[in-house]
Design an enzyme around this catalytic site. Structure first.
Site: not given
Ligand code: 13P
Length: 252
Positions: A235-236, A168, A98, A96, A10, A174
């Site tokens: 994610g989204g 990933e 990020e 992750h 999330w 995203g």
């Molecule tokens: P999205 O599904 O929004 O591309 O994000 C992937 C993600 O970073 C899941 O950890």
């Protein structure tokens, strides 16, 4: 047969109340199936509530998006692995992109986080993946090999069983630009080969490797049918109950 995992990251979205509504909508409509499990990775402040919600379900569990690399002490703003364990959180996400990109989490920091998680009996969702530039330069294998070797492969064969790996690719997160099922499968097979070289066949064939990066209701099934793709880290689309339930149902 490996049980598939569909996990919802999330990120930094939803109030605790909105998160609870979302979790309940998903739990009310997703069908249980012995071939899959579902993990919610909500923000920290949601964890006690969501943990209580999933505690009655064999299908669902909960994880934190991060933990400290330190045991305990004067580390203002950090959340320790033992605290997560104390509220019965099952999983913690480590590495992750990020966190690597915006919070400068290095291989060494991630290794310490892995050790904290394992020491406190948390299951680890370890994320790896290359940037667009690294892919274009053609050295994504080396990038992933290094991410795994520097932060994860110090674990012994018993400890590594507490880990799932999420591939990933940063260029797919995203962006709406999903890796094709063939592109993802190629990297998943490579990761399994690295596991096999380090830990042998039985460990390598048991560890779940998830794909993450623009997984949606309309592409999940094709991805999850690939032999080395054991589900998705979403994610989204995990913030929309009906989309996420469709993705859960795609994991068979
Ligand atoms: P999205 O599904 O929004 O591309 O994000 C992937 C993600 O970073 C899941 O950890």
């Amino acid at each position: 047969m490996r049980k598939k995992i569909v996990a919802g990251n999330w990120k930094m979205h939803t109030t605790p109340e909105e998160g609870l509504v979302l979790a309940r909508q998903i739990m009310d409509t997703a069908h249980a199936n012995e071939h899959r499990e579902v993990i919610f990775f909500p923000p920290f402040v949601h964890l006690p509530t969501i943990q209580q919600e999933v505690s009655v379900s064999p299908l669902f569990s909960v994880g934190a998006q991060n933990c400290s690399d330190q045991e305990k002490g004067a580390f203002t703003g950090e959340v320790a692995a033992f605290m997560l364990r104390a509220i019965d959180v099952s999983w913690v996400m480590i590495g992750h992109s990020e966190r690597r990109q915006y919070y400068q989490e290095t291989h060494a920091i991630l290794k310490r986080k892995v050790d904290q998680a394992i020491a406190h009996q948390l299951l680890v969702m370890f994320c790896c993946g290359e940037t667009l530039q690294q892919r274009q330069e053609g050295n994504f294998r080396e990038v992933i090999r290094k991410q795994l070797h520097e932060s994860l492969f110090h674990l012994d064969a018993e400890q590594i069983n507490q880990v799932a790996i999420a591939y990933e690719p940063v260029w797919a997160i995203g962006t709406g630009q999903t890796a094709t099922p063939d592109q993802a499968q190629e990297v998943h097979a490579f990761i399994r080969e690295l596991l096999q070289q380090k830990y042998g066949d039985s460990v390598a064939s048991a560890i779940r490797i998830l794909y993450g990066g623009s997984v949606k209701a309309d592409n999940a099934q094709e991805l999850f049918r690939k032999p080395d793709i054991d589900g998705g880290l979403v994610g989204g689309a995990s913030l929309h109950a009906s989309d996420f339930v469709s993705i859960i149902h795609a994991a068979e």
